[in-house]
Design an enzyme around this catalytic site. Structure first.
Site, PDB file in Angstrom:
ATOM      1  N   GLY B 220      53.390 -77.438-114.797  1.00 17.30           N
ATOM      2  CA  GLY B 220      52.773 -76.984-116.037  1.00 17.30           C
ATOM      3  C   GLY B 220      51.310 -76.618-115.838  1.00 17.30           C
ATOM      4  N   SER B 221      50.526 -76.915-116.857  1.00 19.79           N
ATOM      5  CA  SER B 221      49.145 -76.439-116.856  1.00 19.79           C
ATOM      6  C   SER B 221      48.291 -77.041-115.751  1.00 19.79           C
ATOM      7  CB  SER B 221      48.512 -76.730-118.208  1.00 19.79           C
ATOM      8  OG  SER B 221      49.252 -76.086-119.220  1.00 19.79           O
ATOM      9  N   THR B 222      48.737 -78.173-115.174  1.00 24.92           N
ATOM     10  CA  THR B 222      47.913 -78.715-114.089  1.00 24.92           C
ATOM     11  C   THR B 222      47.877 -77.738-112.930  1.00 24.92           C
ATOM     12  OG1 THR B 222      49.803 -79.899-113.160  1.00 24.92           O
ATOM     13  CG2 THR B 222      48.394 -81.122-114.689  1.00 24.92           C
TER      14      THR B 222
END
Lengths: 462, 488
Positions: B220-222
């Site tokens: 995801g956004s990581t």
């Protein structure tokens, strides 16, 4: 004559050396027995004196008989055999203890092996005493041939023949069971030797050339070929792969030595490879063994390879110096006391022990071949080289099978495995070798004419 | 006839030479690999009845062998079984070994060549050989914080926490959930062991799986950290570069648009790269990904350790991956850690640690030191760089500053530690519509002198879908772990 005398090396009797070596081999045998007691139960076995005394008595009897009737015999053979037999007894006893510990009603083998060893020694004495000159045996060439065939056929007969572990190579005589093939092996050597001595010139020289190879005449090769085919056929029928291999090698080697024509080895090897491949295609049990050898850890071969894997685990666990007698788990290997006794030795005595045993075997072969070299008559030469090479082949096939060098075939490990027929036959082989070496090492008989007596007086150094 | 006899003697000599060589191979060269085979009963029996060495964390043992009165003499005991299970693993008679029990078996069982002298002394003294002990890199306080944090979300919550020392690669905490009790597998009652094993392997929550290293999840956004690193490294971007913002990005070749979480606006169009990371703007990073191309993203990911195995101390580490050849819309999705991007929590911790360590990614390790039974040191692991220039130190500095902004003003405020500068990044990854999204948080602290980098993954906390976010579920755990290491 004089020149011949001077050229000939006069062997010494060396009976004292034999006695000294025998004492050493007793130390090995009795020491191993004591070590087993220490390793398994923590104490030296109570019957060590009786056991050691019995072993010592057997060795002493052998020594005295050799000293009396074969004074020039090779001094190294007997001590090696005594050491191997003693070590085998100790190992079998050790496995007995483990089996009884696991299951109190288990069959034990050490006592039986000691009885067989005693019988072996008796046969050894008989052979040495009865056969005063091995050349006399040549007169019974065909008798030995027929006897060998008869012995090989015995397990196929109803009533006395029995099948064990898939091989029909046993006979039951009352309480005793016996593997006639082991004795047939010796008879076959004697037959091949006698026959080849008579016909070697014809085999080597007469015949016609075909496709670059000198083929002998049928009437010269015929009988021995028939003989060999019969024995091979019988063994294949009995599913005894190891012995088939052994007899084939024996036949080939003796033919080669007698005729001095290496072509036989080439032809024979090609035939062997073709036969082996045909056997592989034709017989399911051969395929099982080859597969187990090639891919032991493949789950599909789990049943077939179980024994060989356990043997390898045992030897790997033993490592360089072994776990020590009584400290391993040799009973994890099926038939650890017979076919797989080398793996048991490898586990408890390590690579060191295995190498020592292999070197002892190598020495036996070396002494046999040396005897063949110095022997003065063709028959003796052939018998000695036949016995020596068949011994080497047997060790190679069984140890190579256990250590996964070649596919596993059921054969006994000479002098170590539990098994009466093998032990007795091997003691007879040793007696024959000693007899031939006695003849070979004996100083040349004094054949000089009385007139030359003074001039050619030879000082007997011994 | 002597010539053939001599030939035969050479032949026989060759036969014996072959036997001697073959037994040497079997009993010396190949012995080690035969002895380490799982179905080798004799080795197992012998090792099972031996005093196996301890596994030590922070000065006290987490696994040790105590005397028992049965045939096997010693019983393996795990003191904090569930907390340390992913590190210690189990040691079972029937089912073999896992984790450190497996990778350090030679030392623990005393079979290691370096313990040869000890074995000889034991043999001469007629005592059983003893195993050496293994000291872990783990910080018990961090491990406890991580374990308690995950545990507070529920017994069967699916998740993992990995904490690293950025400058060395030491694994300071490795926790997985759900977990199991290795004592049940080490029991001498083999029927109990079998029962426990059947339960554990049949459990649909897969408690034996180490989610920190043995399973990949969409990051995801990581993953925007990787995209940002690629952007800054390309030289075309600085933290202040204006990038596309707004509410949606038109994906080329498709009729769909890439939108933000909950369809929100990123707070302007254009916005700076720093702002984009702060609010975790999908539109911005999708657009950056399209401009950089998939090759640049993959190269950057691999510099952080994607597509490699690097953890030698624990068996079964799986590779994190960036998709092979994505088309343009897939590249845009990959740039925000969706589509087929997949990473282990350990891998995301290494991304954070690499940024924290001035761009150098250290090889992670779990075994700090192995000792002989007399506690003399046999080997101390020395830190080793896995990749010395994952990003340049100036890019690392820029990224750090941007990550500090995330915690100070952006989506990661729940990870704030009073008095300490924390750098972090949240992530909420959609996997499939029918299951809840994954909550991620990766961070390190203190930002100006990093001591610890953490990745937290919570895959299924059993809470309402809209309550799942990196900031809500994962960041507080990361905060506790960082505090435990820094000593606040």
């Amino acid at each position: 004559m004089q020149a011949l005398r001077d050229a000939a090396f006069t062997h010494r009797r060396r009976r004292g050396a034999e006695l000294f070596l025998l004492v050493l081999s007793l130390v090995v045998g009795v020491g191993a027995y004591a070590a087993v007691g220490l390793g398994v139960e923590g104490t030296v076995p109570a019957d060590i004196v009786g056991y050691g005394g019995w072993l010592a008595a057997l060795c002493l009897v052998c020594h005295v008989v050799v000293r009396l009737v074969a004074p020039y015999a090779d001094p190294v053979l007997l001590p090696i055999v005594a050491a191997l037999n003693g070590l085998g007894l100790a190992m079998i006893h050790r496995i007995d203890l483990a089996r009884v510990a696991a299951e109190p009603d288990s069959q034990t083998f050490a006592r039986g092996q000691l009885v067989w060893m005693t019988l072996g020694v008796i046969l050894f004495v008989l052979v040495l005493v009865v056969v005063r000159d091995h050349r006399r045996l040549q007169a019974f060439t065909y008798t030995f041939g027929f006897a060998a065939i008869l012995l090989l056929l015995m397990p196929l007969m109803p009533l006395i023949g029995v099948t064990r572990n898939g091989a029909r190579i046993w006979i039951n005589l009352g309480p005793l069971s016996f593997q006639p093939g082991e004795v047939a092996k010796v008879m076959l050597v004697l037959f091949f030797a006698g026959y080849l001595v008579l016909h070697r010139d014809a085999l080597a020289l007469a015949g016609r050339r075909f496709a670059g190879i000198d083929l002998p005449r049928g009437r010269d090769l015929g009988p021995v070929l028939v003989m060999w085919l019969i024995s091979l056929g019988v063994l294949v029928f009995q599913r005894d792969l190891g012995s088939s291999l052994l007899f084939f090698g024996l036949f080939l080697v003796m033919l080669y030595v007698a005729t001095e024509r290496p072509g036989w080895l080439v032809v024979g090897s090609v035939m062997f490879l073709a036969g082996a491949y045909a056997g592989f295609l034709a017989f399911g049990h051969v395929q099982t063994r080859v597969n187990a050898w090639l891919h032991p850890f493949d789950p599909a071969n789990a049943t077939g390879a179980y024994q060989i894997i356990q043997g390898m685990y045992g030897m790997a666990w033993g490592g360089l110096v072994g776990r020590g007698l009584g400290q391993g788990d040799p009973t994890l290997i099926p038939f650890s006391y017979s076919d797989f006794i080398m793996a048991s030795l490898g586990e408890e005595l390590g690579l060191t022990g295995v190498m020592a045993v292999l070197l002892l075997y190598g020495l036996i072969v070396e002494r046999a071949l040396r005897t063949a070299l110095v022997c003065r008559d063709a028959f003796g030469k052939l018998v000695a080289v036949g016995l020596g090479v068949v011994f080497a082949l047997q060790v190679f096939v069984v140890v190579g099978g256990v250590t996964k060098l070649i596919p596993l075939t059921g054969l006994t490990t000479p002098f170590l495995s539990y098994g009466g027929s093998s032990l007795v036959a091997n003691w007879a082989i040793v007696a024959l070798l000693l007899r031939i070496s006695d003849q070979a090492r004996r100083p040349l008989p004094d054949l000089t004419s009385p007139e030359e007596d003074d001039a050619t007086q030879v000082v007997n150094l011994r | 006839m002597n010539k053939p006899i001599r030939t035969m003697s050479i032949f026989c000599m060759l036969l014996f030479a072959a036997l001697l060589l073959n037994t040497t191979y079997l009993q010396y060269v190949d012995a080690g690999s035969l002895n380490s085979r799982g179905d080798n009963k004799r080795v197992r029996d012998a090792e099972f009845s031996r005093k196996r060495g301890a596994i030590v964390a922070g000065g006290s043992s987490v696994a040790e062998s105590v005397q028992s009165d049965d045939a096997y003499k010693y019983q393996r005991v795990y003191k904090q079984p569930r907390k340390y299970a992913p590190l210690t693993g189990y040691y079972s008679y029937i089912y073999g070994r896992s984790a450190v029990e497996s990778s350090q078996n030679e030392i623990l069982s005393g079979s290691d060549p370096r313990l040869f002298v000890n074995r000889v002394v034991d043999m001469l003294g007629n005592s059983q050989p003893k195993g050496g002990s293994v000291t872990l890199t783990v910080d018990p306080k961090a491990q406890t914080a991580a374990y308690d944090g995950l545990r507070a979300l529920g017994r069967n919550v699916e998740g993992s926490v990995v904490a690293l020392d950025p400058s060395t690669g030491k694994v300071l905490a490795l926790v997985t959930s759900p977990t199991y009790d290795p004592n049940r597998l080490a029991s001498h009652s083999f029927s109990d062991v079998q029962k426990a094993w059947n339960e554990l392997t049949a459990d649909k929550n897969r408690p034996l799986l180490d989610r920190g290293i043995q399973e990949v999840y969409p990051p995801g956004s990581t993953f925007k950290l990787v995209t940002a690193a690629a952007a800054l490294s390309s030289g075309q971007y600085t933290p202040d570069t204006k990038v596309k913002g707004g509410a949606s990005l038109d994906l080329p070749q498709t009729s769909t648009d890439l939108v933000n979480e909950n369809g929100s606006n990123c707070g302007g169009d254009p916005i700076t790269l720093t702002q984009a990371l702060e609010v975790s703007c999908n539109v911005s990073f999708g657009d950056i990904g399209l401009r950089l191309g998939d090759d640049a993203l993959r190269a950057q990911a691999e510099k952080f350790g994607f597509d490699q195995t690097y953890l030698n101390d624990l068996p079964g580490q799986v590779k994190s991956r960036f998709p092979e050849s994505p088309d343009e819309p897939q590249t845009a999705l990959s740039a925000i850690g969706q589509f087929d991007v997949a990473a282990t929590p350990l891998q995301m911790a290494m991304v954070a640690a690499g940024i924290a360590n001035n761009g150098t990614v250290m090889r992670p390790y779990v075994v700090d030191e192995v000792q002989a039974p007399d506690l003399s040191s046999l080997e101390k692991t020395s830190p080793e760089a896995l990749r010395s220039n994952a990003v340049s130190s100036s890019v690392a500095r820029d990224l750090t500053q941007m990550m500090v902004e995330v915690v100070d003003n952006g989506t990661g405020t729940t990870a704030r530690i009073p008095g300490i500068k924390v750098a972090g990044k949240t992530g909420t990854a959609q996997s499939s519509p029918d299951r809840p999204p994954y909550a991620w948080f990766v961070s390190f602290a203190p930002a100006d002198n990093p001591k610890v980098a953490v990745a937290v993954l919570v895959a299924d906390a059993g809470v309402a879908r809209d309550a799942i976010s990196g900031s809500g579920l994962a960041a507080p755990i990361a905060k506790n772990v960082m505090e435990a290491v820094i000593g606040k």
